[in-house]
Write a protein that holds these residues in place. Structure first.
Motif, PDB file in Angstrom:
ATOM      1  N   LYS A 163      -6.178  -0.488  16.649  1.00 21.35           N
ATOM      2  CA  LYS A 163      -4.784  -0.067  16.564  1.00 21.35           C
ATOM      3  C   LYS A 163      -4.182  -0.454  15.213  1.00 21.35           C
ATOM      4  CE  LYS A 163      -3.519  -0.428  21.479  1.00 21.35           C
ATOM      5  NZ  LYS A 163      -2.792   0.819  21.664  1.00 21.35           N
ATOM      6  N   GLY A 164      -4.434  -1.705  14.815  1.00 20.14           N
ATOM      7  CA  GLY A 164      -3.840  -2.212  13.584  1.00 20.14           C
ATOM      8  C   GLY A 164      -4.312  -1.471  12.354  1.00 20.14           C
ATOM      9  N   PHE A 165      -5.612  -1.232  12.256  1.00 15.33           N
ATOM     10  CA  PHE A 165      -6.138  -0.558  11.072  1.00 15.33           C
ATOM     11  C   PHE A 165      -5.698   0.905  11.021  1.00 15.33           C
ATOM     12  CE2 PHE A 165      -9.298  -4.093  10.999  1.00 15.33           C
ATOM     13  CZ  PHE A 165      -9.035  -4.525   9.708  1.00 15.33           C
ATOM     14  N   ILE A 166      -5.604   1.560  12.182  1.00 16.72           N
ATOM     15  CA  ILE A 166      -5.089   2.937  12.182  1.00 16.72           C
ATOM     16  C   ILE A 166      -3.637   2.954  11.709  1.00 16.72           C
ATOM     17  CG2 ILE A 166      -4.451   4.898  13.645  1.00 16.72           C
ATOM     18  CD1 ILE A 166      -6.917   4.362  15.326  1.00 16.72           C
ATOM     19  N   ALA A 167      -2.832   2.004  12.208  1.00 19.30           N
ATOM     20  CA  ALA A 167      -1.425   1.944  11.804  1.00 19.30           C
ATOM     21  C   ALA A 167      -1.290   1.666  10.308  1.00 19.30           C
ATOM     22  CB  ALA A 167      -0.702   0.869  12.603  1.00 19.30           C
ATOM     23  N   LEU A 168      -2.138   0.776   9.775  1.00 19.73           N
ATOM     24  CA  LEU A 168      -2.079   0.468   8.350  1.00 19.73           C
ATOM     25  C   LEU A 168      -2.355   1.695   7.486  1.00 19.73           C
ATOM     26  CD1 LEU A 168      -3.754  -3.046   8.067  1.00 19.73           C
ATOM     27  CD2 LEU A 168      -1.441  -2.439   7.377  1.00 19.73           C
ATOM     28  N   ASN A 169      -3.185   2.601   7.997  1.00 24.57           N
ATOM     29  CA  ASN A 169      -3.492   3.817   7.242  1.00 24.57           C
ATOM     30  C   ASN A 169      -2.266   4.690   7.020  1.00 24.57           C
ATOM     31  OD1 ASN A 169      -6.151   3.384   6.747  1.00 24.57           O
ATOM     32  ND2 ASN A 169      -6.943   4.868   8.194  1.00 24.57           N
ATOM     33  N   VAL A 170      -1.272   4.542   7.883  1.00 25.25           N
ATOM     34  CA  VAL A 170      -0.091   5.400   7.785  1.00 25.25           C
ATOM     35  C   VAL A 170       0.693   5.116   6.511  1.00 25.25           C
ATOM     36  CG1 VAL A 170       2.145   5.936   8.835  1.00 25.25           C
ATOM     37  CG2 VAL A 170       0.101   5.722  10.278  1.00 25.25           C
ATOM     38  N   PHE A 171       0.837   3.843   6.141  1.00 23.80           N
ATOM     39  CA  PHE A 171       1.738   3.469   5.047  1.00 23.80           C
ATOM     40  C   PHE A 171       1.338   4.069   3.702  1.00 23.80           C
ATOM     41  CE2 PHE A 171       2.827   0.591   8.382  1.00 23.80           C
ATOM     42  CZ  PHE A 171       4.173   0.354   8.211  1.00 23.80           C
ATOM     43  N   PRO A 172       0.075   3.951   3.277  1.00 19.50           N
ATOM     44  CA  PRO A 172      -0.268   4.595   2.005  1.00 19.50           C
ATOM     45  C   PRO A 172      -0.304   6.108   2.095  1.00 19.50           C
ATOM     46  CG  PRO A 172      -2.226   3.636   3.010  1.00 19.50           C
ATOM     47  CD  PRO A 172      -1.051   3.174   3.818  1.00 19.50           C
ATOM     48  N   SER A 173      -0.327   6.646   3.328  1.00 21.07           N
ATOM     49  CA  SER A 173      -0.392   8.096   3.491  1.00 21.07           C
ATOM     50  C   SER A 173       0.965   8.772   3.376  1.00 21.07           C
ATOM     51  CB  SER A 173      -1.011   8.445   4.855  1.00 21.07           C
ATOM     52  OG  SER A 173      -2.332   7.965   4.965  1.00 21.07           O
ATOM     53  N   ILE A 174       2.039   8.054   3.731  1.00 15.66           N
ATOM     54  CA  ILE A 174       3.372   8.666   3.748  1.00 15.66           C
ATOM     55  C   ILE A 174       3.738   9.319   2.415  1.00 15.66           C
ATOM     56  CG2 ILE A 174       5.851   8.167   3.929  1.00 15.66           C
ATOM     57  CD1 ILE A 174       5.152   6.116   6.106  1.00 15.66           C
ATOM     58  N   PRO A 175       3.495   8.656   1.259  1.00 16.66           N
ATOM     59  CA  PRO A 175       3.855   9.302  -0.017  1.00 16.66           C
ATOM     60  C   PRO A 175       3.133  10.617  -0.267  1.00 16.66           C
ATOM     61  CG  PRO A 175       3.546   6.940  -0.345  1.00 16.66           C
ATOM     62  CD  PRO A 175       3.062   7.256   1.044  1.00 16.66           C
ATOM     63  N   TRP A 176       1.984  10.814   0.390  1.00 18.80           N
ATOM     64  CA  TRP A 176       1.253  12.068   0.187  1.00 18.80           C
ATOM     65  C   TRP A 176       1.950  13.253   0.845  1.00 18.80           C
ATOM     66  CZ3 TRP A 176      -3.248  12.716  -2.701  1.00 18.80           C
ATOM     67  CH2 TRP A 176      -3.779  11.541  -3.253  1.00 18.80           C
TER      68      TRP A 176
ATOM     69  N   PRO B 132       2.430  14.643  -4.030  1.00 19.16           N
ATOM     70  CA  PRO B 132       1.570  15.639  -4.681  1.00 19.16           C
ATOM     71  C   PRO B 132       2.319  16.880  -5.139  1.00 19.16           C
ATOM     72  CG  PRO B 132       0.485  14.774  -2.726  1.00 19.16           C
ATOM     73  CD  PRO B 132       1.905  14.272  -2.688  1.00 19.16           C
ATOM     74  N   VAL B 133       3.353  17.259  -4.392  1.00 23.84           N
ATOM     75  CA  VAL B 133       4.158  18.416  -4.803  1.00 23.84           C
ATOM     76  C   VAL B 133       4.891  18.104  -6.109  1.00 23.84           C
ATOM     77  CG1 VAL B 133       6.040  19.954  -4.159  1.00 23.84           C
ATOM     78  CG2 VAL B 133       4.423  19.162  -2.416  1.00 23.84           C
ATOM     79  N   ILE B 134       5.423  16.872  -6.199  1.00 27.50           N
ATOM     80  CA  ILE B 134       6.097  16.459  -7.428  1.00 27.50           C
ATOM     81  C   ILE B 134       5.103  16.420  -8.587  1.00 27.50           C
ATOM     82  CG2 ILE B 134       7.338  14.571  -8.555  1.00 27.50           C
ATOM     83  CD1 ILE B 134       8.469  13.846  -5.796  1.00 27.50           C
TER      84      ILE B 134
ATOM     85  N   TRP C  58       0.825  -1.209   0.000  1.00 25.62           N
ATOM     86  CA  TRP C  58       0.000   0.000   0.000  1.00 25.62           C
ATOM     87  C   TRP C  58       0.859   1.258   0.000  1.00 25.62           C
ATOM     88  CZ3 TRP C  58      -4.133  -1.956   4.023  1.00 25.62           C
ATOM     89  CH2 TRP C  58      -5.044  -2.779   3.330  1.00 25.62           C
ATOM     90  N   PHE C  59       2.060   1.178   0.603  1.00 27.51           N
ATOM     91  CA  PHE C  59       2.987   2.310   0.518  1.00 27.51           C
ATOM     92  C   PHE C  59       3.384   2.550  -0.937  1.00 27.51           C
ATOM     93  CE2 PHE C  59       7.434   3.646   0.120  1.00 27.51           C
ATOM     94  CZ  PHE C  59       7.372   4.892   0.734  1.00 27.51           C
ATOM     95  N   LEU C  60       3.692   1.471  -1.662  1.00 27.16           N
ATOM     96  CA  LEU C  60       4.074   1.611  -3.070  1.00 27.16           C
ATOM     97  C   LEU C  60       2.914   2.151  -3.893  1.00 27.16           C
ATOM     98  CD1 LEU C  60       6.117  -1.698  -3.521  1.00 27.16           C
ATOM     99  CD2 LEU C  60       7.016   0.632  -3.362  1.00 27.16           C
ATOM    100  N   TYR C  61       1.712   1.647  -3.639  1.00 27.81           N
ATOM    101  CA  TYR C  61       0.547   2.194  -4.330  1.00 27.81           C
ATOM    102  C   TYR C  61       0.318   3.654  -3.945  1.00 27.81           C
ATOM    103  CZ  TYR C  61      -1.480  -1.795  -6.812  1.00 27.81           C
ATOM    104  OH  TYR C  61      -1.733  -2.801  -7.702  1.00 27.81           O
ATOM    105  N   GLY C  62       0.656   3.988  -2.710  1.00 25.39           N
ATOM    106  CA  GLY C  62       0.521   5.372  -2.273  1.00 25.39           C
ATOM    107  C   GLY C  62       1.423   6.306  -3.064  1.00 25.39           C
ATOM    108  N   LEU C  63       2.618   5.829  -3.420  1.00 27.04           N
ATOM    109  CA  LEU C  63       3.526   6.632  -4.231  1.00 27.04           C
ATOM    110  C   LEU C  63       2.889   6.997  -5.565  1.00 27.04           C
ATOM    111  CD1 LEU C  63       6.914   4.740  -3.677  1.00 27.04           C
ATOM    112  CD2 LEU C  63       6.350   7.026  -2.825  1.00 27.04           C
ATOM    113  N   SER C  64       2.289   6.005  -6.207  1.00 28.25           N
ATOM    114  CA  SER C  64       1.684   6.262  -7.512  1.00 28.25           C
ATOM    115  C   SER C  64       0.402   7.075  -7.382  1.00 28.25           C
ATOM    116  CB  SER C  64       1.406   4.939  -8.225  1.00 28.25           C
ATOM    117  OG  SER C  64       0.480   4.149  -7.501  1.00 28.25           O
ATOM    118  N   GLY C  65      -0.423   6.735  -6.392  1.00 25.55           N
ATOM    119  CA  GLY C  65      -1.689   7.454  -6.233  1.00 25.55           C
ATOM    120  C   GLY C  65      -1.485   8.919  -5.894  1.00 25.55           C
TER     121      GLY C  65
END
Length: 418
Positions: free
Chosen positions: A147-160, A164-166, A33-40
């Motif tokens: 706890k787990g689902f909140i933590a999982l939300n972090v990974f796709p969010s990091i690329p944001w 978006p600036v790029i 999801w982090f990798l997908y976050g980069l593209s999204g």
């Protein structure tokens, strides 16, 4: 020990717990999801602008988005049924491959009509969403769901934080061609996700010999589940009530910000980054200290979501600086959004047995996409009829109504969830 010392110790203990939660399939999904976050994050903030550049009208965007959601809804029902028959991993790999191919297609379209066709095909290719939901539910430790689902939300969010600036710079410098470059990168990242999932995901469902594929039998088994009426009430929230509140901003946020408030594409990317940073920080802290307090999270989410739309409307209503208003609204909305999804996922994980999770997730996606389709269309009508500011004020009121509905559903499940 001082209050600050107690808080820091609690956070440290929470992070140690999170290391145990983020392992195995959960860790694989987090990385993918982090990798997908980069593209999204590179292309999604500018997708509506991309469509406009290729000749789409405001209402046309909403209509095609609705059609895509209807298609996705139908395909996810079948995907959910197959998930409980053939297993989670096979469905995930097949869907990931198809999604990868559509990313390259986005980069090659030459007109709005072609983009619309690819958009609908892309939605159909996400038939494997129930398998993603099921494998996470199966793999996350019991009583650590929130706890787990909140933590999982972090990974796709990091690329944001930075993508978006790029993306904004690419759009400002190269125009439409810059978004095409973004989709090519997205395709490459999607293929990396496919490789990771193929090598590392472990099946969580022992597939029983249930005979041939029988749509009616499988759905009947699901709806005989005694808690299904409560599950459906939750699906109505995720499928229509919550999307109705957010439909205007999700569809027209970038158009409103760039073309009405007058910020640049790069500034719009910065707004997204600031909101995401706030979401990540809040998620990390809450994931480490939160104590499965569903009501507190729901109240917080309602207040933040309603406030975000008021912030977005404030430049016209009160003369607030556009960038100040957009940053404040983005921060408020991002934190609220980061909390609500995990609450819903944790509730459903507690309720649904393993053998029904694929089918249930398929029904959830069907209801969500039918509801999102309707909500998207209504959002388009609100934007056209009420104007940008009026539709944002309506969104704020709808956010409060959504919370009231979810709280009433939660009350009927309090004994099971506590």
């Amino acid at each position: 020990m001082s209050y600050m010392g107690v808080l820091m110790e609690s956070v440290a203990n929470g992070f140690r717990e999170l290391r145990n939660v983020l392992s195995g399939n959960v860790l694989v999904m987090a990385i993918s999801w982090f990798l997908y976050g980069l593209s999204g994050a590179l292309v999604q903030p500018f997708f509506s602008l991309y469509a406009k550049s290729l000749g789409a009208g405001d209402l046309e965007i909403a209509v095609v988005k609705s059609i895509g959601m209807v298609v996705l809804g139908v395909f996810t029902v079948v995907g959910g049924l197959l998930t409980d028959r053939v297993g989670r991993v096979k469905m995930i790999l097949a869907g990931t491959l198809l999604v990868s191919l559509t990313q390259f297609a986005y980069a090659l379209v030459g007109s709005w009509s072609q983009l619309a066709v690819v958009w609908v095909i892309d939605e159909a290719a996400h038939f494997y969403q129930p398998a993603l939901t099921a494998i996470i539910m199966d793999s996350i430790p019991s009583r650590k769901e929130l706890k787990g689902f909140i933590a999982l939300n972090v990974f796709p969010s990091i690329p944001w934080l930075f993508m978006p600036v790029i993306g904004g710079r690419l759009y400002d410098i190269y125009g439409v061609q810059g978004i095409r470059y973004g989709f090519l990168v997205s395709g490459v990242l999607s293929l990396m996700v496919l490789l990771l999932r193929a090598r590392a995901l472990k099946e969580t469902l022992t597939v029983a010999n249930r005979g041939g594929f029988n749509l009616v039998k499988d759905l009947t088994e699901l709806f005989r589940f005694k808690m299904m009426k409560h599950v459906i009430l939750i699906y109505l929230f995720t499928g229509f009530i919550a999307p109705l509140a957010s439909s205007v901003w999700n569809t027209y946020g970038s158009i409103y910000s760039v073309r009405i408030l007058g910020v640049s594409n790069t500034e719009w990317g910065i707004v997204s980054t600031v909101g995401t940073a706030s979401s990540i920080i809040a998620s990390l802290i809450l994931a480490s200290v939160i104590s499965e307090n569903y009501v507190a999270v729901m109240v917080t989410t309602s207040v933040l979501s309603a406030a975000s739309y008021l912030f977005f409307a404030s430049p016209t209503l009160m003369g607030v600086s556009p960038m100040t208003a957009l940053v404040a609204g983005s921060v408020s909305g991002a934190i609220g959004g980061a909390l609500m999804g995990p609450v819903i996922s944790a509730m459903l994980t507690r309720i649904l047995p393993v053998e029904l999770r694929g089918r249930a997730a398929g029904i959830q996606r069907f209801i969500e996409n039918m509801g999102w389709a309707l909500a998207s269309y209504i959002g388009g009508l609100l934007y056209v009829w009420l104007g940008a500011v009026g539709s944002l004020l309506a969104s704020s009121v709808l956010s409060v109504a959504a919370f009231i509905y979810l709280y009433l559903v939660f009350r009927s499940l309090r004994t099971l969830l506590n």
